[in-house]
Design a protein around this motif. Structure first.
Motif, PDB file in Angstrom:
ATOM      1  N   MET A   1       0.837  -1.175   0.000  1.00 35.01           N
ATOM      2  CA  MET A   1       0.000   0.000   0.000  1.00 35.01           C
ATOM      3  C   MET A   1       0.890   1.249   0.000  1.00 35.01           C
ATOM      4  SD  MET A   1      -2.807   1.036   2.804  1.00 35.01           S
ATOM      5  CE  MET A   1      -3.898   2.342   2.490  1.00 35.01           C
ATOM      6  N   ILE A   2       0.593   2.209  -0.857  1.00 34.15           N
ATOM      7  CA  ILE A   2       1.342   3.462  -0.907  1.00 34.15           C
ATOM      8  C   ILE A   2       0.733   4.430   0.091  1.00 34.15           C
ATOM      9  CG2 ILE A   2       1.955   5.431  -2.351  1.00 34.15           C
ATOM     10  CD1 ILE A   2       1.886   3.555  -4.735  1.00 34.15           C
ATOM     11  N   TRP A   3       1.581   5.021   0.922  1.00 29.92           N
ATOM     12  CA  TRP A   3       1.106   5.965   1.929  1.00 29.92           C
ATOM     13  C   TRP A   3       1.361   7.373   1.454  1.00 29.92           C
ATOM     14  CZ3 TRP A   3       5.093   8.995   3.536  1.00 29.92           C
ATOM     15  CH2 TRP A   3       6.378   8.492   3.344  1.00 29.92           C
ATOM     16  N   GLU A   4       0.589   8.297   1.986  1.00 29.94           N
ATOM     17  CA  GLU A   4       0.772   9.707   1.661  1.00 29.94           C
ATOM     18  C   GLU A   4       1.204  10.439   2.915  1.00 29.94           C
ATOM     19  OE1 GLU A   4      -2.397  11.614  -0.414  1.00 29.94           O
ATOM     20  OE2 GLU A   4      -2.839   9.832  -1.570  1.00 29.94           O
ATOM     21  N   PRO A   5       2.320  11.164   2.843  1.00 28.15           N
ATOM     22  CA  PRO A   5       2.738  11.939   4.013  1.00 28.15           C
ATOM     23  C   PRO A   5       1.803  13.124   4.221  1.00 28.15           C
ATOM     24  CG  PRO A   5       4.152  12.425   2.160  1.00 28.15           C
ATOM     25  CD  PRO A   5       3.225  11.329   1.726  1.00 28.15           C
ATOM     26  N   SER A   6       1.724  13.599   5.436  1.00 28.45           N
ATOM     27  CA  SER A   6       0.971  14.826   5.710  1.00 28.45           C
ATOM     28  C   SER A   6       1.979  15.871   6.186  1.00 28.45           C
ATOM     29  CB  SER A   6      -0.112  14.588   6.760  1.00 28.45           C
ATOM     30  OG  SER A   6       0.456  14.192   7.990  1.00 28.45           O
ATOM     31  N   PHE A   7       1.816  17.074   5.687  1.00 30.39           N
ATOM     32  CA  PHE A   7       2.748  18.151   5.998  1.00 30.39           C
ATOM     33  C   PHE A   7       2.111  19.104   6.994  1.00 30.39           C
ATOM     34  CE2 PHE A   7       3.605  16.520   1.793  1.00 30.39           C
ATOM     35  CZ  PHE A   7       4.951  16.213   1.896  1.00 30.39           C
ATOM     36  N   LYS A   8       2.938  19.650   7.900  1.00 33.71           N
ATOM     37  CA  LYS A   8       2.401  20.558   8.903  1.00 33.71           C
ATOM     38  C   LYS A   8       3.460  21.559   9.337  1.00 33.71           C
ATOM     39  CE  LYS A   8       3.462  17.701  12.922  1.00 33.71           C
ATOM     40  NZ  LYS A   8       2.941  17.081  14.117  1.00 33.71           N
ATOM     41  N   ARG A   9       2.977  22.621   9.978  1.00 30.90           N
ATOM     42  CA  ARG A   9       3.846  23.639  10.581  1.00 30.90           C
ATOM     43  C   ARG A   9       4.053  23.288  12.037  1.00 30.90           C
ATOM     44  NH1 ARG A   9       1.272  29.480   9.555  1.00 30.90           N
ATOM     45  NH2 ARG A   9       2.902  29.937  11.057  1.00 30.90           N
ATOM     46  N   THR A  10       5.204  23.644  12.550  1.00 36.43           N
ATOM     47  CA  THR A  10       5.466  23.411  13.964  1.00 36.43           C
ATOM     48  C   THR A  10       5.415  24.704  14.762  1.00 36.43           C
ATOM     49  OG1 THR A  10       7.853  23.597  13.631  1.00 36.43           O
ATOM     50  CG2 THR A  10       6.888  21.384  13.492  1.00 36.43           C
ATOM     51  N   ASP A  26       4.585  14.145   8.613  1.00 34.58           N
ATOM     52  CA  ASP A  26       4.260  12.928   9.352  1.00 34.58           C
ATOM     53  C   ASP A  26       4.007  11.834   8.323  1.00 34.58           C
ATOM     54  OD1 ASP A  26       4.380  14.085  11.885  1.00 34.58           O
ATOM     55  OD2 ASP A  26       2.264  14.673  11.832  1.00 34.58           O
ATOM     56  N   TYR A  27       4.330  10.625   8.685  1.00 34.38           N
ATOM     57  CA  TYR A  27       4.134   9.504   7.756  1.00 34.38           C
ATOM     58  C   TYR A  27       3.915   8.231   8.551  1.00 34.38           C
ATOM     59  CZ  TYR A  27       8.940   8.432   8.946  1.00 34.38           C
ATOM     60  OH  TYR A  27      10.081   8.128   9.645  1.00 34.38           O
ATOM     61  N   GLU A  28       3.359   7.259   7.884  1.00 31.99           N
ATOM     62  CA  GLU A  28       3.168   5.952   8.503  1.00 31.99           C
ATOM     63  C   GLU A  28       4.401   5.109   8.206  1.00 31.99           C
ATOM     64  OE1 GLU A  28       0.169   2.161   8.044  1.00 31.99           O
ATOM     65  OE2 GLU A  28      -0.592   4.168   7.639  1.00 31.99           O
ATOM     66  N   ALA A  29       5.090   4.685   9.257  1.00 34.53           N
ATOM     67  CA  ALA A  29       6.326   3.920   9.082  1.00 34.53           C
ATOM     68  C   ALA A  29       6.059   2.613   8.334  1.00 34.53           C
ATOM     69  CB  ALA A  29       6.955   3.631  10.433  1.00 34.53           C
ATOM     70  N   ASN A  30       7.018   2.232   7.496  1.00 34.45           N
ATOM     71  CA  ASN A  30       6.919   1.002   6.719  1.00 34.45           C
ATOM     72  C   ASN A  30       8.318   0.387   6.691  1.00 34.45           C
ATOM     73  OD1 ASN A  30       6.932  -0.892   4.569  1.00 34.45           O
ATOM     74  ND2 ASN A  30       5.173   0.141   3.644  1.00 34.45           N
TER      75      ASN A  30
END
Length: 72
Positions: A1-10, A26-30
């Protein structure tokens, strides 16, 4: 399954300026992939403002008196 990272500000700053290392992902580890997240910079710029002339233009009448012209 291909995951999509989500981008955010800190950070939560909203003033014009450059903020170093405040963008992340953030990403789902694989176990099939080695992932390294490199933080990024955020640059907030001021938009140019527009000057509005709210007075209608004034034209001289045939006899030299001032009269208002309709806005187009």
């Amino acid at each position: 399954m291909i995951w999509e990272p989500s981008f955010k500000r800190t950070n939560t700053d909203e003033a014009v300026g450059t903020y170093t290392d405040v963008l992340t992902a953030d990403y789902e580890a694989n176990t099939n992939y080695d992932v390294t997240v490199a933080k990024g910079d955020l640059k907030l710029r001021r938009l140019p403002s527009k000057v509005l002339n709210l007075r209608p233009p004034v034209e001289a009448g045939r006899n030299g008196s001032a009269r208002s012209a309709a806005a187009e």
